[in-house]
Design a protein around this motif. Structure first.
Motif, PDB file in Angstrom:
ATOM      1  N   ARG A 290       5.925  57.704   1.233  1.00 43.25           N
ATOM      2  CA  ARG A 290       6.322  58.535   0.094  1.00 43.25           C
ATOM      3  C   ARG A 290       5.730  58.002  -1.208  1.00 43.25           C
ATOM      4  N   LYS A 291       5.709  56.701  -1.353  1.00 43.05           N
ATOM      5  CA  LYS A 291       5.163  56.096  -2.552  1.00 43.05           C
ATOM      6  C   LYS A 291       3.665  56.363  -2.658  1.00 43.05           C
ATOM      7  N   GLU A 292       2.956  56.225  -1.539  1.00 38.81           N
ATOM      8  CA  GLU A 292       1.512  56.439  -1.553  1.00 38.81           C
ATOM      9  C   GLU A 292       1.173  57.917  -1.764  1.00 38.81           C
ATOM     10  N   LEU A 293       1.950  58.805  -1.166  1.00 38.85           N
ATOM     11  CA  LEU A 293       1.713  60.240  -1.363  1.00 38.85           C
ATOM     12  C   LEU A 293       1.912  60.621  -2.822  1.00 38.85           C
ATOM     13  N   THR A 294       2.949  60.065  -3.443  1.00 35.79           N
ATOM     14  CA  THR A 294       3.198  60.343  -4.859  1.00 35.79           C
ATOM     15  C   THR A 294       2.043  59.835  -5.713  1.00 35.79           C
ATOM     16  N   ARG A 295       1.554  58.632  -5.402  1.00 39.57           N
ATOM     17  CA  ARG A 295       0.446  58.059  -6.162  1.00 39.57           C
ATOM     18  C   ARG A 295      -0.827  58.863  -5.966  1.00 39.57           C
ATOM     19  N   ARG A 296      -1.091  59.248  -4.726  1.00 41.59           N
ATOM     20  CA  ARG A 296      -2.336  59.940  -4.402  1.00 41.59           C
ATOM     21  C   ARG A 296      -2.376  61.337  -5.036  1.00 41.59           C
ATOM     22  N   ALA A 297      -1.252  62.044  -4.978  1.00 40.82           N
ATOM     23  CA  ALA A 297      -1.204  63.417  -5.485  1.00 40.82           C
ATOM     24  C   ALA A 297      -0.684  63.485  -6.909  1.00 40.82           C
ATOM     25  N   ASP A 298      -0.218  62.366  -7.448  1.00 43.66           N
ATOM     26  CA  ASP A 298       0.316  62.293  -8.806  1.00 43.66           C
ATOM     27  C   ASP A 298       1.439  63.308  -9.030  1.00 43.66           C
ATOM     28  N   GLY A 299       2.155  63.645  -7.962  1.00 42.76           N
ATOM     29  CA  GLY A 299       3.254  64.590  -8.081  1.00 42.76           C
ATOM     30  C   GLY A 299       2.838  66.010  -8.349  1.00 42.76           C
ATOM     31  N   HIS A 300       1.529  66.305  -8.271  1.00 45.35           N
ATOM     32  CA  HIS A 300       1.038  67.658  -8.524  1.00 45.35           C
ATOM     33  C   HIS A 300       1.488  68.560  -7.373  1.00 45.35           C
TER      34      HIS A 300
ATOM     35  N   ARG B 123      -0.577  69.434   4.351  1.00 44.34           N
ATOM     36  CA  ARG B 123      -1.081  70.339   5.384  1.00 44.34           C
ATOM     37  C   ARG B 123      -2.349  69.779   6.018  1.00 44.34           C
ATOM     38  N   ALA B 124      -3.228  69.234   5.183  1.00 42.96           N
ATOM     39  CA  ALA B 124      -4.469  68.663   5.699  1.00 42.96           C
ATOM     40  C   ALA B 124      -4.179  67.477   6.618  1.00 42.96           C
ATOM     41  N   MET B 125      -3.217  66.647   6.253  1.00 41.19           N
ATOM     42  CA  MET B 125      -2.867  65.489   7.072  1.00 41.19           C
ATOM     43  C   MET B 125      -2.287  65.913   8.417  1.00 41.19           C
ATOM     44  N   GLN B 126      -1.533  66.990   8.421  1.00 35.65           N
ATOM     45  CA  GLN B 126      -0.985  67.487   9.683  1.00 35.65           C
ATOM     46  C   GLN B 126      -2.082  68.050  10.574  1.00 35.65           C
ATOM     47  N   VAL B 127      -3.034  68.771   9.980  1.00 38.92           N
ATOM     48  CA  VAL B 127      -4.128  69.356  10.758  1.00 38.92           C
ATOM     49  C   VAL B 127      -5.042  68.267  11.312  1.00 38.92           C
ATOM     50  N   ARG B 128      -5.315  67.242  10.503  1.00 36.70           N
ATOM     51  CA  ARG B 128      -6.222  66.161  10.907  1.00 36.70           C
ATOM     52  C   ARG B 128      -5.628  65.228  11.953  1.00 36.70           C
ATOM     53  N   GLY B 129      -4.326  65.241  12.084  1.00 35.62           N
ATOM     54  CA  GLY B 129      -3.676  64.308  12.992  1.00 35.62           C
ATOM     55  C   GLY B 129      -3.249  63.025  12.320  1.00 35.62           C
ATOM     56  N   ASP B 130      -3.361  62.950  10.974  1.00 38.77           N
ATOM     57  CA  ASP B 130      -2.842  61.797  10.254  1.00 38.77           C
ATOM     58  C   ASP B 130      -1.328  61.735  10.371  1.00 38.77           C
ATOM     59  N   LEU B 131      -0.723  62.904  10.501  1.00 39.82           N
ATOM     60  CA  LEU B 131       0.712  63.009  10.756  1.00 39.82           C
ATOM     61  C   LEU B 131       0.897  63.739  12.080  1.00 39.82           C
ATOM     62  N   ILE B 132       1.816  63.263  12.892  1.00 37.85           N
ATOM     63  CA  ILE B 132       2.080  63.873  14.193  1.00 37.85           C
ATOM     64  C   ILE B 132       3.588  64.006  14.381  1.00 37.85           C
ATOM     65  N   ARG B 133       3.983  64.824  15.341  1.00 40.76           N
ATOM     66  CA  ARG B 133       5.398  64.974  15.657  1.00 40.76           C
ATOM     67  C   ARG B 133       5.769  64.041  16.813  1.00 40.76           C
TER      68      ARG B 133
ATOM     69  N   TRP C 222      -5.397  56.138   4.293  1.00 41.17           N
ATOM     70  CA  TRP C 222      -5.298  56.746   2.970  1.00 41.17           C
ATOM     71  C   TRP C 222      -6.635  56.754   2.237  1.00 41.17           C
ATOM     72  N   GLU C 223      -7.497  55.797   2.516  1.00 42.86           N
ATOM     73  CA  GLU C 223      -8.770  55.712   1.797  1.00 42.86           C
ATOM     74  C   GLU C 223      -9.718  56.847   2.149  1.00 42.86           C
ATOM     75  N   THR C 224      -9.486  57.517   3.266  1.00 42.87           N
ATOM     76  CA  THR C 224     -10.332  58.655   3.642  1.00 42.87           C
ATOM     77  C   THR C 224      -9.801  59.973   3.084  1.00 42.87           C
ATOM     78  N   LEU C 225      -8.660  59.918   2.424  1.00 39.89           N
ATOM     79  CA  LEU C 225      -8.039  61.131   1.883  1.00 39.89           C
ATOM     80  C   LEU C 225      -8.358  61.266   0.399  1.00 39.89           C
TER      81      LEU C 225
END
Length: 350
Positions: free
Chosen positions: A296-306, A315-325, A339-342
């Motif tokens: 959560r901290k890294e997502l906030t930093r990466r997207a700056d809360g936008h 959505r991109a992370m789910q499609v790429r397989g960075d996130l899985i169920r 994270w460095e590839t995002l």
């Protein structure tokens, strides 16, 4: 933001007409905020009519009165296509449709000449006939239909134009008259692309709402309106050693509104760290997940809360397989997450 918008609405409902603007860059949530505000306002006020109009980036100044043409179309019952497309709710569409006779009466009394530039009268006549045919009253007990038909016939015979000042006053009179029985919330989106005629009409309306039950809520990208552009015409543009500049037409109107109305802006770009993190947490919780503090901290930093960037990155992370169920259907970090590839948010390219 919703509370501030509602405060403006309450003032308008008390016959103190208001203008309010929502600003922020692309993806900040201006459109979503105004849509949610309109939905809640309709829930709270059963007689409120909500109509919206959008400006277009491609036609821009070449499409006169575009947002107001869309507003007038909705106020005169042109809602079926928007409802089928999901652009308006069933409640909103039904309310606008049921108010059609009242709107036409206001039109007949106060808008004899603006139908050409702002309203397709032949299409309106067809909708009015359908309204009468599908109600228990029937067409013969609706004298306003016959008056409208005569007005349309007269319009065909009269090819003359109307001075802009008269046109603006007729629009103002119609909206003020309609608002006596149905308070109005008019939403104008993407005003940074508005044509000059629409901006002038907005200014005219904004100065004549003081005792009307009307709230006009506009949205625009402040950074685009603030841009100084090269002059588009005139011999001075080509003079040696001089470069003429044009101010955005909307900027001049906004300065006048500020002088007359004070603080009527909500800037969605002004968000603190805590608010950005709250948004990320709230968005993640819309789906079951086991995503921890580090993610959560890294997502906030990466997207700056936008808002938009956060959603699209997820959505991109789910499609790429960075996130899985996992086996229970919860989202978790995948073994390939790097994270460095995002991408990180870049406001210059939004």
């Amino acid at each position: 933001e919703l509370a501030r918008l509602n405060a403006h609405l309450e003032e308008a409902l008390a016959s103190h007409g208001q203008v309010v603007f929502v600003t922020g860059g692309p993806g900040r949530g201006k459109t979503a905020l105004l849509a949610e505000f309109g939905r809640r306002a309709m829930e709270a006020h059963p007689d409120l009519l909500v109509a919206s109009g959008n400006c277009n980036a491609y036609s821009g100044v070449g499409d006169p009165y575009l947002p107001f043409r869309e507003v007038m179309a909705m106020l005169t019952g042109d809602v079926e296509a928007r409802w089928l497309a999901g652009a308006v709710s069933t409640v909103q569409a039904r309310r606008l449709w049921n108010a059609l006779p009242r709107t036409i009466l206001s039109l007949l009394h106060h808008g004899p000449h603006f139908s050409g530039p702002l309203l397709a009268v032949q299409a309106l006549l067809s909708r009015a006939a359908i309204w009468c045919a599908t109600t228990a009253a029937g067409p013969h007990s609706a004298p306003w239909l016959h008056r409208l038909r005569r007005r349309v016939e007269h319009k065909r015979a009269d090819a003359g134009g109307t001075e802009q000042s008269h046109l603006f006053q007729q629009v103002t009179n119609l909206l003020r008259d309609l608002a006596q029985t149905h308070p109005l919330l008019l939403i104008l989106d993407d005003l940074q692309w508005a044509d000059t005629a629409s901006i002038s009409l907005l200014f005219h309306l904004g100065r004549r709402l003081e005792d009307a039950r009307i709230l006009i809520a506009g949205a625009y990208r402040a950074e685009e309106v603030a841009l100084v552009r090269p002059a588009t015409s005139g011999p001075e543009r080509y003079s040696a050693g001089s470069e003429q500049k044009d101010q955005h037409q909307l900027q001049k109107v906004l300065c006048e509104f500020k002088r007359n109305h004070g603080d009527i802006w909500l800037d969605l770009a002004v968000t603190g760290k805590a608010e950005k993190r709250r948004f990320v947490n709230a968005f993640l919780e819309t789906e079951p997940n086991h995503l921890g503090e580090g993610f959560r901290k890294e997502l906030t930093r990466r997207a700056d809360g936008h808002p938009l960037f956060t959603i699209e990155l997820m959505r991109a992370m789910q499609v790429r397989g960075d996130l899985i169920r996992d086996s229970q259907g919860f989202w978790i970090e995948g073994s390939v997450l790097d994270w460095e590839t995002l991408p990180a948010v870049s406001y210059t390219h939004l």
